[in-house]
Design an enzyme around this catalytic site. Structure first.
Site, PDB file in Angstrom:
ATOM      1  N   LYS A   1      -1.062   0.001   6.855  1.00 55.19           N
ATOM      2  CA  LYS A   1      -1.508   0.873   8.083  1.00 55.19           C
ATOM      3  C   LYS A   1      -0.446   1.474   8.748  1.00 55.19           C
ATOM      4  O   LYS A   1       1.093   1.113   8.516  1.00 55.19           O
ATOM      5  CB  LYS A   1      -2.252  -0.023   8.921  1.00 55.19           C
ATOM      6  CG  LYS A   1      -3.535  -0.719   8.382  1.00 55.19           C
ATOM      7  CD  LYS A   1      -4.826   0.257   7.737  1.00 55.19           C
ATOM      8  CE  LYS A   1      -5.825  -0.610   7.154  1.00 55.19           C
ATOM      9  NZ  LYS A   1      -6.565   0.159   6.347  1.00 55.19           N
TER      10      LYS A   1
ATOM     11  N   SER B   1      -7.805   3.870   2.279  1.00 48.96           N
ATOM     12  CA  SER B   1      -7.700   3.738   3.739  1.00 48.96           C
ATOM     13  C   SER B   1      -6.653   4.552   4.243  1.00 48.96           C
ATOM     14  O   SER B   1      -6.318   5.048   5.379  1.00 48.96           O
ATOM     15  CB  SER B   1      -7.707   2.451   4.397  1.00 48.96           C
ATOM     16  OG  SER B   1      -6.462   1.774   4.077  1.00 48.96           O
TER      17      SER B   1
END
Length: 191
Positions: free
Chosen positions: A95, A52
């Site tokens: 993230k 990701s």
């Protein structure tokens, strides 16, 4: 006389060994305590699992998470943060911060808008295919952040209800150093 000197010398050696053993135990205890304090308050190792954050971070990268910076300053846009997944607090996500407290975030036509203005950034390699819940404007609370993975089309992030907005107190720390694999060692850039 010689026996007494020999006995005195043997007693000194024995006391010296006991003293060295006690000092060694004290040093080991202090090292453990210092190590635990560092892990608790300063930095901790974590591993990237998944794609990701590719190409910035790759599956299997090992990082040191800086846990002290956010005690003295607020997270900034584009910082790479670590936080627990809401549905399983033993799983940590990595993230990038896109939206800051009080801002309105929306994703339209593959682009990110902050307060109606297109965000100028190049962390996402391609246009966003699925805006998720950010297809409608999302206004962040006083202590909320909107996060995305750099691999925008292969990331579970704030666009999904399972992750949603991240509150300030959920942020575990900031990704600081990639130390493994050795050929990729670096201090991570956030801005």
């Amino acid at each position: 006389m010689r026996k007494k000197l020999y006995r005195d010398k043997a007693e000194k050696i024995e006391k010296s060994k006991v003293r060295e053993t006690v000092e060694f135990i004290i040093y080991c205890g202090l090292a453990i305590i210092v190590g635990l304090l560092i892990v608790r308050f300063v930095g901790q190792r974590t591993e990237v699992i998944g794609e990701s954050m590719s190409p910035t971070l790759e599956d299997g990268d090992n990082l040191i998470v800086d846990k002290i910076t956010y005690r003295f300053s607020d997270p900034k846009r584009f910082d790479i943060i670590v936080f627990p997944f809401k549905e399983n607090r033993t799983v940590y996500y990595i993230k990038r911060i896109i939206g800051l407290p009080g801002e309105t975030v929306q994703i339209q036509d593959g682009k990110i808008y902050i307060n109606g203005i297109e965000l100028n950034e190049d962390y996402g390699a391609e246009p966003i295919e699925d805006p998720g819940i950010a297809s409608a404007p999302i206004t962040l609370g006083e202590d909320e952040y909107f996060v995305l993975g750099d691999n925008r089309n292969n990331s579970q992030d704030s666009r999904t209800a399972a992750v949603g907005n991240i509150s300030r107190d959920e942020i575990f720390g900031r990704a600081w150093i990639r130390f493994w694999p050795l050929d990729s060692f670096c201090i991570l850039k956030h801005q």
